[in-house]
Design a protein around this motif. Structure first.
Motif, PDB file in Angstrom:
ATOM      1  N   SER A 233      41.768 -44.044   9.760  1.00 20.69           N
ATOM      2  CA  SER A 233      41.161 -44.587  10.984  1.00 20.69           C
ATOM      3  C   SER A 233      39.786 -43.981  11.282  1.00 20.69           C
ATOM      4  CB  SER A 233      42.088 -44.369  12.179  1.00 20.69           C
ATOM      5  OG  SER A 233      42.357 -42.982  12.326  1.00 20.69           O
ATOM      6  N   ALA A 234      39.531 -42.757  10.789  1.00 20.93           N
ATOM      7  CA  ALA A 234      38.253 -42.092  11.071  1.00 20.93           C
ATOM      8  C   ALA A 234      37.095 -42.691  10.272  1.00 20.93           C
ATOM      9  CB  ALA A 234      38.368 -40.602  10.790  1.00 20.93           C
ATOM     10  N   ILE A 235      37.372 -43.199   9.077  1.00 27.19           N
ATOM     11  CA  ILE A 235      36.282 -43.669   8.205  1.00 27.19           C
ATOM     12  C   ILE A 235      36.464 -45.106   7.702  1.00 27.19           C
ATOM     13  CG2 ILE A 235      35.656 -41.352   7.384  1.00 27.19           C
ATOM     14  CD1 ILE A 235      37.332 -41.956   4.848  1.00 27.19           C
ATOM     15  N   GLY A 236      37.621 -45.705   7.972  1.00 32.59           N
ATOM     16  CA  GLY A 236      37.954 -47.022   7.400  1.00 32.59           C
ATOM     17  C   GLY A 236      36.999 -48.134   7.754  1.00 32.59           C
ATOM     18  N   SER A 237      36.252 -47.971   8.866  1.00 32.62           N
ATOM     19  CA  SER A 237      35.338 -49.045   9.273  1.00 32.62           C
ATOM     20  C   SER A 237      33.905 -48.822   8.772  1.00 32.62           C
ATOM     21  CB  SER A 237      35.322 -49.164  10.802  1.00 32.62           C
ATOM     22  OG  SER A 237      34.876 -47.938  11.365  1.00 32.62           O
ATOM     23  N   ASN A 238      33.693 -47.790   7.950  1.00 34.16           N
ATOM     24  CA  ASN A 238      32.356 -47.512   7.405  1.00 34.16           C
ATOM     25  C   ASN A 238      31.817 -48.764   6.685  1.00 34.16           C
ATOM     26  OD1 ASN A 238      30.622 -46.668   4.921  1.00 34.16           O
ATOM     27  ND2 ASN A 238      30.469 -44.935   6.314  1.00 34.16           N
ATOM     28  N   PRO A 239      30.610 -49.236   7.052  1.00 36.54           N
ATOM     29  CA  PRO A 239      30.104 -50.496   6.477  1.00 36.54           C
ATOM     30  C   PRO A 239      29.958 -50.468   4.955  1.00 36.54           C
ATOM     31  CG  PRO A 239      28.644 -49.711   8.248  1.00 36.54           C
ATOM     32  CD  PRO A 239      29.696 -48.670   8.051  1.00 36.54           C
TER      33      PRO A 239
ATOM     34  N   LYS B 149      39.325 -59.650   4.068  1.00 37.27           N
ATOM     35  CA  LYS B 149      39.998 -58.810   5.056  1.00 37.27           C
ATOM     36  C   LYS B 149      39.091 -57.649   5.484  1.00 37.27           C
ATOM     37  CE  LYS B 149      43.778 -55.999   4.382  1.00 37.27           C
ATOM     38  NZ  LYS B 149      45.087 -55.744   3.748  1.00 37.27           N
ATOM     39  N   HIS B 150      38.279 -57.179   4.537  1.00 37.72           N
ATOM     40  CA  HIS B 150      37.420 -56.020   4.807  1.00 37.72           C
ATOM     41  C   HIS B 150      35.987 -56.402   5.170  1.00 37.72           C
ATOM     42  CE1 HIS B 150      40.768 -53.712   3.387  1.00 37.72           C
ATOM     43  NE2 HIS B 150      40.764 -54.375   2.245  1.00 37.72           N
ATOM     44  N   THR B 151      35.583 -57.626   4.858  1.00 35.27           N
ATOM     45  CA  THR B 151      34.173 -58.003   5.073  1.00 35.27           C
ATOM     46  C   THR B 151      33.968 -59.020   6.188  1.00 35.27           C
ATOM     47  OG1 THR B 151      34.287 -59.819   3.454  1.00 35.27           O
ATOM     48  CG2 THR B 151      33.667 -57.640   2.614  1.00 35.27           C
TER      49      THR B 151
ATOM     50  N   THR C 186      26.740 -56.056   9.287  1.00 31.10           N
ATOM     51  CA  THR C 186      25.462 -55.799   8.601  1.00 31.10           C
ATOM     52  C   THR C 186      25.103 -57.046   7.791  1.00 31.10           C
ATOM     53  OG1 THR C 186      26.431 -54.949   6.545  1.00 31.10           O
ATOM     54  CG2 THR C 186      26.068 -53.346   8.327  1.00 31.10           C
ATOM     55  N   LEU C 187      23.813 -57.186   7.483  1.00 34.13           N
ATOM     56  CA  LEU C 187      23.388 -58.322   6.661  1.00 34.13           C
ATOM     57  C   LEU C 187      24.031 -58.269   5.276  1.00 34.13           C
ATOM     58  CD1 LEU C 187      19.605 -58.710   7.575  1.00 34.13           C
ATOM     59  CD2 LEU C 187      21.386 -60.430   7.901  1.00 34.13           C
ATOM     60  N   ASP C 188      24.220 -57.049   4.754  1.00 38.78           N
ATOM     61  CA  ASP C 188      24.855 -56.909   3.432  1.00 38.78           C
ATOM     62  C   ASP C 188      26.261 -57.513   3.431  1.00 38.78           C
ATOM     63  OD1 ASP C 188      23.234 -54.536   1.683  1.00 38.78           O
ATOM     64  OD2 ASP C 188      22.894 -54.549   3.844  1.00 38.78           O
ATOM     65  N   LEU C 189      27.021 -57.222   4.504  1.00 37.43           N
ATOM     66  CA  LEU C 189      28.391 -57.736   4.588  1.00 37.43           C
ATOM     67  C   LEU C 189      28.398 -59.258   4.748  1.00 37.43           C
ATOM     68  CD1 LEU C 189      29.942 -54.873   6.724  1.00 37.43           C
ATOM     69  CD2 LEU C 189      30.808 -55.617   4.495  1.00 37.43           C
ATOM     70  N   HIS C 190      27.498 -59.786   5.563  1.00 39.97           N
ATOM     71  CA  HIS C 190      27.422 -61.247   5.706  1.00 39.97           C
ATOM     72  C   HIS C 190      27.023 -61.903   4.385  1.00 39.97           C
ATOM     73  CE1 HIS C 190      28.275 -61.444   9.947  1.00 39.97           C
ATOM     74  NE2 HIS C 190      27.305 -60.597  10.239  1.00 39.97           N
ATOM     75  N   ALA C 191      26.097 -61.271   3.654  1.00 40.02           N
ATOM     76  CA  ALA C 191      25.669 -61.819   2.359  1.00 40.02           C
ATOM     77  C   ALA C 191      26.828 -61.820   1.368  1.00 40.02           C
ATOM     78  CB  ALA C 191      24.496 -61.007   1.802  1.00 40.02           C
ATOM     79  N   LEU C 192      27.639 -60.768   1.414  1.00 35.46           N
ATOM     80  CA  LEU C 192      28.814 -60.713   0.531  1.00 35.46           C
ATOM     81  C   LEU C 192      29.813 -61.803   0.929  1.00 35.46           C
ATOM     82  CD1 LEU C 192      30.260 -59.366  -1.822  1.00 35.46           C
ATOM     83  CD2 LEU C 192      31.145 -57.649  -0.241  1.00 35.46           C
ATOM     84  N   ASN C 193      29.969 -62.040   2.237  1.00 38.82           N
ATOM     85  CA  ASN C 193      30.833 -63.138   2.689  1.00 38.82           C
ATOM     86  C   ASN C 193      30.354 -64.476   2.137  1.00 38.82           C
ATOM     87  OD1 ASN C 193      32.593 -61.577   4.232  1.00 38.82           O
ATOM     88  ND2 ASN C 193      31.372 -61.740   6.085  1.00 38.82           N
ATOM     89  N   VAL C 194      29.034 -64.670   2.127  1.00 42.70           N
ATOM     90  CA  VAL C 194      28.470 -65.910   1.568  1.00 42.70           C
ATOM     91  C   VAL C 194      28.914 -66.054   0.111  1.00 42.70           C
ATOM     92  CG1 VAL C 194      26.323 -67.063   0.852  1.00 42.70           C
ATOM     93  CG2 VAL C 194      26.477 -66.028   3.128  1.00 42.70           C
TER      94      VAL C 194
END
Length: 259
Positions: free
Chosen positions: A98-104, A125-127, A132-140
Motif C-alpha cells: 500500500s505504501a508504494i503500489g500506486s507509484n506511476p 488494472k494497473h494503468t 501521467t501522460l505515459d500511463l495514458h499513452a500506454l492505455n492507448v
C-alpha cells in the motif's frame, strides 16, 4: 513564471527512440530528488531499449527507489523467458504494497510487462486510472492491441486536454490514426513527417512513416525509409518485420530479413 522543465530534452529523446542520445545527454545538474529519480529511470529504460539488460541489472541495487526497482524488473523480464515467473511474482508483491503500489513508474512497468504477456485486462488494472501522460499513452497502446480504437480515442482525448502539443500526445495521435485507418493514415504520416523535420531521424520515426506509406500503397517510399532505418540499427525488430512485409508486397525476397 513557470520553472523550466530540465528533463524535457531527455524525455523527448526517449519517446522518439533516440536512446543513445538520451543517455549521452543525461548529465543534468541541479535536479530535485524526484527529477533525479525520473532522469535515472529514463536513462535505464533507454539502456533496456538498446538491449543492455545486464548493465541495468548490475547498476540498480536493492536499496534503489521504487521506480528504479520497477525498471530493474523490466530488464530482468526482457533478459530471458526463464525469469518471467519470478519477475511477475516480485511485481505483484510491489504492487500489493500500500505504501508504494500506486507509484506511476511501477504501474507503467506493470502495464508494459502484462502487455508483453498479452494479458490486457491485468495490464489495464494497473494503468487505467492514468495520472501521467505515459500511463495514458500506454492505455492507448493496450486498447489498440485489443482492437478497441474507440477506447484508444477516448484516452487520446484525455491526453489532448492535458497537453495537446506534447510529443507523447502527438505519437498517440498517430497510433490512433493508423488504427482507425482510411483518410486518417495521411494525418498520421504528417505527424511523423513533422517529427522528422524537428528532431533527428530515429528508427521509431522512420518506421512510423514507412507503415503509413505501406497502408497508403506507397511501397517504394516505405522501402527506402526502412532501408534508412536499417542503416541506423541493423537489428531493430520493427524495421526487420516491416521490411519483410514491404518486400512481399513489392515481390522481392524477404529471406534476408527473416534470417
Amino acid at each position: 513564471m513557470a520553472t523550466p522543465d530540465l528533463l524535457f530534452g531527455l524525455r523527448n529523446n526517449f519517446y522518439l527512440g533516440a536512446y543513445q542520445v538520451a543517455i549521452n545527454n543525461s548529465e543534468i545538474s541541479t535536479l530535485s530528488p524526484d527529477d533525479a529519480i525520473e532522469r535515472d529511470s529514463l536513462v535505464y529504460r533507454s539502456y533496456i531499449a538498446l538491449g543492455s539488460y545486464q548493465l541495468v541489472l548490475n547498476e540498480i541495487d536493492s536499496n534503489a527507489p521504487t521506480a528504479l526497482q520497477a525498471v530493474k524488473l523490466l530488464a530482468l523480464y526482457l533478459s530471458g523467458p526463464e525469469n518471467k515467473e519470478s519477475v511477475i511474482s516480485s511485481l505483484n508483491e510491489l504492487l500489493g504494497d500500500s505504501a508504494i503500489g500506486s507509484n506511476p513508474t511501477l504501474r507503467l512497468i506493470a502495464g508494459t510487462i502484462f502487455l508483453h504477456e498479452q494479458d490486457f485486462n491485468e495490464a489495464l488494472k494497473h494503468t487505467h486510472s492514468g495520472g501521467t501522460l505515459d500511463l495514458h499513452a500506454l492505455n492507448v497502446q493496450i486498447f489498440i492491441k485489443m482492437n478497441r480504437s474507440d477506447h484508444a480515442e477516448k484516452q487520446l482525448k484525455i491526453m489532448q486536454q492535458i497537453d495537446e502539443d506534447h510529443t507523447l500526445t502527438q505519437l498517440a495521435n498517430a497510433w490512433v490514426d493508423i488504427a482507425v485507418g482510411g483518410s486518417k493514415i495521411q494525418e498520421a504520416y504528417l505527424i511523423f513527417q513533422d517529427f522528422s523535420e524537428k528532431y533527428p531521424m530515429t528508427c521509431l520515426v522512420l518506421n512510423g512513416k514507412a507503415v503509413c506509406c505501406m497502408l497508403m500503397g506507397n511501397f517504394d517510399e516505405a522501402e527506402s525509409l526502412l532501408i534508412e532505418a536499417l542503416n541506423k540499427d541493423a537489428k531493430d525488430p520493427e524495421t526487420l518485420a516491416n521490411l519483410v512485409v514491404c518486400s512481399l508486397h513489392v515481390g522481392k525476397s524477404a529471406s534476408r530479413f527473416l534470417k
